[in-house]
Design a protein around this motif. Structure first.
Motif, PDB file in Angstrom:
ATOM      1  N   LEU A   1       7.810  -9.043  -1.462  1.00  0.00           N
ATOM      2  CA  LEU A   1       7.789  -7.649  -1.140  1.00  0.00           C
ATOM      3  C   LEU A   1       6.573  -7.390  -0.144  1.00  0.00           C
ATOM      4  O   LEU A   1       5.604  -8.177  -0.570  1.00  0.00           O
ATOM      5  CB  LEU A   1       7.627  -6.654  -2.155  1.00  0.00           C
ATOM      6  CG  LEU A   1       9.098  -6.526  -3.111  1.00  0.00           C
ATOM      7  CD1 LEU A   1       8.797  -5.875  -4.234  1.00  0.00           C
ATOM      8  CD2 LEU A   1      10.194  -6.037  -2.295  1.00  0.00           C
ATOM      9  N   GLU A   2       6.450  -6.736   0.731  1.00  0.00           N
ATOM     10  CA  GLU A   2       5.395  -6.246   1.352  1.00  0.00           C
ATOM     11  C   GLU A   2       5.062  -4.782   1.521  1.00  0.00           C
ATOM     12  O   GLU A   2       6.211  -4.067   1.585  1.00  0.00           O
ATOM     13  CB  GLU A   2       5.438  -6.937   2.655  1.00  0.00           C
ATOM     14  CG  GLU A   2       4.076  -7.098   3.359  1.00  0.00           C
ATOM     15  CD  GLU A   2       4.134  -7.753   4.646  1.00  0.00           C
ATOM     16  OE1 GLU A   2       4.340  -7.033   5.919  1.00  0.00           O
ATOM     17  OE2 GLU A   2       4.351  -9.003   4.892  1.00  0.00           O
TER      18      GLU A   2
ATOM     19  N   VAL B   1      13.860  -1.706   1.093  1.00  0.00           N
ATOM     20  CA  VAL B   1      14.429  -1.717  -0.333  1.00  0.00           C
ATOM     21  C   VAL B   1      13.538  -0.775  -1.053  1.00  0.00           C
ATOM     22  O   VAL B   1      12.520  -0.329  -0.871  1.00  0.00           O
ATOM     23  CB  VAL B   1      14.632  -2.804  -0.956  1.00  0.00           C
ATOM     24  CG1 VAL B   1      15.576  -3.848  -0.312  1.00  0.00           C
ATOM     25  CG2 VAL B   1      12.995  -3.568  -1.122  1.00  0.00           C
ATOM     26  N   CYS B   2      14.208  -0.223  -2.178  1.00  0.00           N
ATOM     27  CA  CYS B   2      13.496   0.749  -3.065  1.00  0.00           C
ATOM     28  C   CYS B   2      13.068  -0.088  -4.276  1.00  0.00           C
ATOM     29  O   CYS B   2      13.872  -0.740  -4.736  1.00  0.00           O
ATOM     30  CB  CYS B   2      14.418   1.873  -3.680  1.00  0.00           C
ATOM     31  SG  CYS B   2      14.803   2.942  -2.037  1.00  0.00           S
ATOM     32  N   VAL B   3      11.787   0.143  -4.999  1.00  0.00           N
ATOM     33  CA  VAL B   3      11.052  -0.944  -5.840  1.00  0.00           C
ATOM     34  C   VAL B   3      10.768   0.070  -7.065  1.00  0.00           C
ATOM     35  O   VAL B   3       9.812   0.911  -6.899  1.00  0.00           O
ATOM     36  CB  VAL B   3      10.059  -1.645  -4.914  1.00  0.00           C
ATOM     37  CG1 VAL B   3       9.603  -2.700  -6.216  1.00  0.00           C
ATOM     38  CG2 VAL B   3      10.687  -2.531  -4.003  1.00  0.00           C
ATOM     39  N   ARG B   4      11.408  -0.289  -8.130  1.00  0.00           N
ATOM     40  CA  ARG B   4      10.629   0.339  -9.442  1.00  0.00           C
ATOM     41  C   ARG B   4       9.169   0.241  -9.536  1.00  0.00           C
ATOM     42  O   ARG B   4       8.909  -1.146  -9.319  1.00  0.00           O
ATOM     43  CB  ARG B   4      11.542  -0.128 -10.614  1.00  0.00           C
ATOM     44  CG  ARG B   4      11.687   0.754 -11.743  1.00  0.00           C
ATOM     45  CD  ARG B   4      12.742   0.407 -12.591  1.00  0.00           C
ATOM     46  NE  ARG B   4      12.921  -1.199 -12.815  1.00  0.00           N
ATOM     47  CZ  ARG B   4      11.927  -1.648 -13.474  1.00  0.00           C
ATOM     48  NH1 ARG B   4      11.160  -0.958 -14.549  1.00  0.00           N
ATOM     49  NH2 ARG B   4      12.030  -3.124 -13.850  1.00  0.00           N
TER      50      ARG B   4
ATOM     51  N   ARG C   1       9.830  -0.472   0.057  1.00  0.00           N
ATOM     52  CA  ARG C   1       8.936  -1.786   0.408  1.00  0.00           C
ATOM     53  C   ARG C   1       9.705  -2.614   1.425  1.00  0.00           C
ATOM     54  O   ARG C   1      10.744  -2.677   1.546  1.00  0.00           O
ATOM     55  CB  ARG C   1       8.789  -2.602  -0.955  1.00  0.00           C
ATOM     56  CG  ARG C   1       7.654  -2.122  -1.738  1.00  0.00           C
ATOM     57  CD  ARG C   1       6.382  -2.413  -1.230  1.00  0.00           C
ATOM     58  NE  ARG C   1       5.210  -1.949  -2.176  1.00  0.00           N
ATOM     59  CZ  ARG C   1       4.859  -0.661  -2.326  1.00  0.00           C
ATOM     60  NH1 ARG C   1       5.289   0.333  -1.584  1.00  0.00           N
ATOM     61  NH2 ARG C   1       3.670  -0.430  -3.126  1.00  0.00           N
ATOM     62  N   LYS C   2       8.937  -3.622   2.129  1.00  0.00           N
ATOM     63  CA  LYS C   2       9.874  -4.425   2.900  1.00  0.00           C
ATOM     64  C   LYS C   2      10.249  -5.526   1.981  1.00  0.00           C
ATOM     65  O   LYS C   2       9.292  -6.386   1.409  1.00  0.00           O
ATOM     66  CB  LYS C   2       8.855  -5.076   4.059  1.00  0.00           C
ATOM     67  CG  LYS C   2       8.595  -4.174   5.108  1.00  0.00           C
ATOM     68  CD  LYS C   2       7.720  -5.038   6.228  1.00  0.00           C
ATOM     69  CE  LYS C   2       6.601  -3.893   6.795  1.00  0.00           C
ATOM     70  NZ  LYS C   2       5.979  -4.692   7.837  1.00  0.00           N
ATOM     71  N   LEU C   3      11.326  -5.957   1.994  1.00  0.00           N
ATOM     72  CA  LEU C   3      11.808  -7.275   1.188  1.00  0.00           C
ATOM     73  C   LEU C   3      12.203  -8.416   2.168  1.00  0.00           C
ATOM     74  O   LEU C   3      13.193  -8.095   2.994  1.00  0.00           O
ATOM     75  CB  LEU C   3      13.111  -7.052   0.517  1.00  0.00           C
ATOM     76  CG  LEU C   3      13.709  -8.168  -0.387  1.00  0.00           C
ATOM     77  CD1 LEU C   3      12.708  -8.482  -1.387  1.00  0.00           C
ATOM     78  CD2 LEU C   3      15.148  -7.761  -0.853  1.00  0.00           C
ATOM     79  N   TYR C   4      11.634  -9.474   1.920  1.00  0.00           N
ATOM     80  CA  TYR C   4      11.881 -10.655   2.868  1.00  0.00           C
ATOM     81  C   TYR C   4      12.818 -11.626   2.044  1.00  0.00           C
ATOM     82  O   TYR C   4      12.439 -11.724   1.108  1.00  0.00           O
ATOM     83  CB  TYR C   4      10.574 -11.337   3.149  1.00  0.00           C
ATOM     84  CG  TYR C   4       9.775 -10.669   4.081  1.00  0.00           C
ATOM     85  CD1 TYR C   4       9.621 -10.781   5.522  1.00  0.00           C
ATOM     86  CD2 TYR C   4       8.766  -9.644   3.598  1.00  0.00           C
ATOM     87  CE1 TYR C   4       9.078 -10.095   6.584  1.00  0.00           C
ATOM     88  CE2 TYR C   4       8.170  -9.036   4.675  1.00  0.00           C
ATOM     89  CZ  TYR C   4       8.046  -9.318   5.911  1.00  0.00           C
ATOM     90  OH  TYR C   4       7.426  -8.584   6.843  1.00  0.00           O
ATOM     91  N   GLY C   5      13.991 -11.943   2.760  1.00  0.00           N
ATOM     92  CA  GLY C   5      14.879 -12.754   2.034  1.00  0.00           C
ATOM     93  C   GLY C   5      14.389 -14.351   2.334  1.00  0.00           C
ATOM     94  O   GLY C   5      13.521 -14.456   3.246  1.00  0.00           O
TER      95      GLY C   5
ATOM     96  N   CYS D   1       1.403   3.708   5.017  1.00  0.00           N
ATOM     97  CA  CYS D   1       2.059   4.369   3.833  1.00  0.00           C
ATOM     98  C   CYS D   1       1.302   4.181   2.564  1.00  0.00           C
ATOM     99  O   CYS D   1       0.874   3.258   2.384  1.00  0.00           O
ATOM    100  CB  CYS D   1       3.464   3.750   3.621  1.00  0.00           C
ATOM    101  SG  CYS D   1       4.523   4.220   4.926  1.00  0.00           S
ATOM    102  N   HIS D   2       1.181   5.425   1.699  1.00  0.00           N
ATOM    103  CA  HIS D   2       0.430   5.058   0.550  1.00  0.00           C
ATOM    104  C   HIS D   2       1.626   4.383  -0.415  1.00  0.00           C
ATOM    105  O   HIS D   2       2.527   4.478  -0.222  1.00  0.00           O
ATOM    106  CB  HIS D   2       0.608   6.737  -0.143  1.00  0.00           C
ATOM    107  CG  HIS D   2       0.133   6.710  -1.514  1.00  0.00           C
ATOM    108  ND1 HIS D   2       0.374   6.263  -2.639  1.00  0.00           N
ATOM    109  CD2 HIS D   2      -1.369   6.886  -1.653  1.00  0.00           C
ATOM    110  CE1 HIS D   2      -0.460   6.264  -3.441  1.00  0.00           C
ATOM    111  NE2 HIS D   2      -1.771   6.829  -2.848  1.00  0.00           N
ATOM    112  N   PRO D   3       0.813   3.184  -0.937  1.00  0.00           N
ATOM    113  CA  PRO D   3       1.687   2.501  -1.831  1.00  0.00           C
ATOM    114  C   PRO D   3       2.546   3.175  -2.795  1.00  0.00           C
ATOM    115  O   PRO D   3       3.458   2.214  -3.160  1.00  0.00           O
ATOM    116  CB  PRO D   3       0.610   1.421  -2.679  1.00  0.00           C
ATOM    117  CG  PRO D   3      -0.605   2.088  -2.039  1.00  0.00           C
ATOM    118  CD  PRO D   3      -0.704   3.142  -1.354  1.00  0.00           C
ATOM    119  N   LEU D   4       2.284   4.292  -3.192  1.00  0.00           N
ATOM    120  CA  LEU D   4       3.131   4.810  -4.215  1.00  0.00           C
ATOM    121  C   LEU D   4       4.119   6.134  -3.703  1.00  0.00           C
ATOM    122  O   LEU D   4       4.731   6.881  -4.441  1.00  0.00           O
ATOM    123  CB  LEU D   4       2.602   5.163  -5.564  1.00  0.00           C
ATOM    124  CG  LEU D   4       2.210   3.795  -6.356  1.00  0.00           C
ATOM    125  CD1 LEU D   4       1.180   4.601  -7.661  1.00  0.00           C
ATOM    126  CD2 LEU D   4       3.218   3.233  -6.890  1.00  0.00           C
ATOM    127  N   ALA D   5       4.020   6.225  -2.258  1.00  0.00           N
ATOM    128  CA  ALA D   5       4.917   7.229  -1.821  1.00  0.00           C
ATOM    129  C   ALA D   5       6.302   7.046  -1.794  1.00  0.00           C
ATOM    130  O   ALA D   5       6.775   5.932  -1.659  1.00  0.00           O
ATOM    131  CB  ALA D   5       4.521   7.755  -0.378  1.00  0.00           C
TER     132      ALA D   5
END
Length: 256
Positions: free
Chosen positions: A239-240, A211-214, A198-202, A245-249
């Motif tokens: 997150l975005e 980043v990798c998201v559980r 996912r993209k993580l915006y600070g 991309c498949h949301p769970l790929a």
């Protein structure tokens, strides 16, 4: 009874407050800068001391480093706190002024202070920038201590963030574009789950990072909540998803 209680109180003191003070109680020896200068380990001098944040340590055991001719002899007989952060061992750098140091440099001073407290005998305090003539902490010492506290807090938070959102693996090629993927080791954070990119915006920062998201179980920091949706941190507002991309790929290729 009473004797045992006294001993127990003594032990408690060792465990808590006394450890914090680490032998710098008010009756510790107070040295002037001129006195401290006599402790550079030269023949005929009374010993080998150095000061860090105004705390004086007997570094005789490290004579090969701190004594005359040693790599760190410039630190002996003075408070050169700034040099511990900057690595500048010229006369201009061997000073106790710590203004304008970065959080990383303050953390470096903090870890050196722990090192000396653990490995060398405390002697007392240096009267000057960090302690007044009664051995009481000065405003300057309080400022640097609270800046160190802040830096430690920030470091702990960044560590936490890295556990929650470990960085992705990524590779780029002109033919294939950019590939992001998650593994149980990505970002140098070993863990029991791989996660999805996912993209993580600070907060307040431009742009995002991968980043990798559980993607299952309760959200971070809420292990006991039964109300959760079993989507891990996927619903975190910072997150975005990557488009296309498949949301769970677990991996994602972006064509350039």
């Amino acid at each position: 009874g009473a004797m045992w209680r006294g001993a127990a109180a003594g032990l408690l003191c060792v465990a808590a407050a006394c450890l914090l003070r680490r032998g710098f109680e008010p009756r510790a020896r107070l040295l002037s800068a001129a006195e401290l200068r006599r402790y550079r380990g030269a023949p005929g001098e009374p010993g080998l001391y150095l000061a860090l944040l105004g705390r004086v340590f007997d570094v005789e055991r490290g004579r090969k480093h701190y004594g005359p001719g040693g790599a760190y002899s410039g630190l002996a007989g003075r408070d050169a706190t700034r040099a511990f952060a900057s690595g500048d061992f010229t006369p201009a750098g061997l000073v106790d002024n710590v203004s304008g140091l970065s959080p990383a440099e303050l953390l470096s001073i903090h870890s050196w202070l722990s090192f000396y407290s653990d490995n060398y005998e405390p002697v007392g305090k240096l009267v000057g920038r960090f302690y007044d003539e009664n051995g009481a902490p000065t405003e300057a010492l309080r400022e640097v201590e609270s800046a160190i506290e802040e830096a430690l807090k920030f470091q702990a938070e960044s560590e936490q963030k890295k556990q929650q959102f470990p960085p992705c693996n990524s590779e780029w090629s002109s033919a294939k574009g950019t590939r992001f993927w998650c593994s149980r080791q990505s970002g140098g954070v070993p863990r029991a789950w791989a996660g999805v990119p996912r993209k993580l915006y600070g907060p307040g920062s431009q742009g995002s990072r991968c980043v990798c998201v559980r993607s299952s179980g309760p959200p971070w920091g809420q292990p006991g909540s039964s109300q959760h949706s079993d989507r891990g941190d996927l619903d975190n507002p910072h997150l975005e998803q990557y488009e296309g991309c498949h949301p769970l790929a677990e991996q994602c290729v972006l064509l350039t």
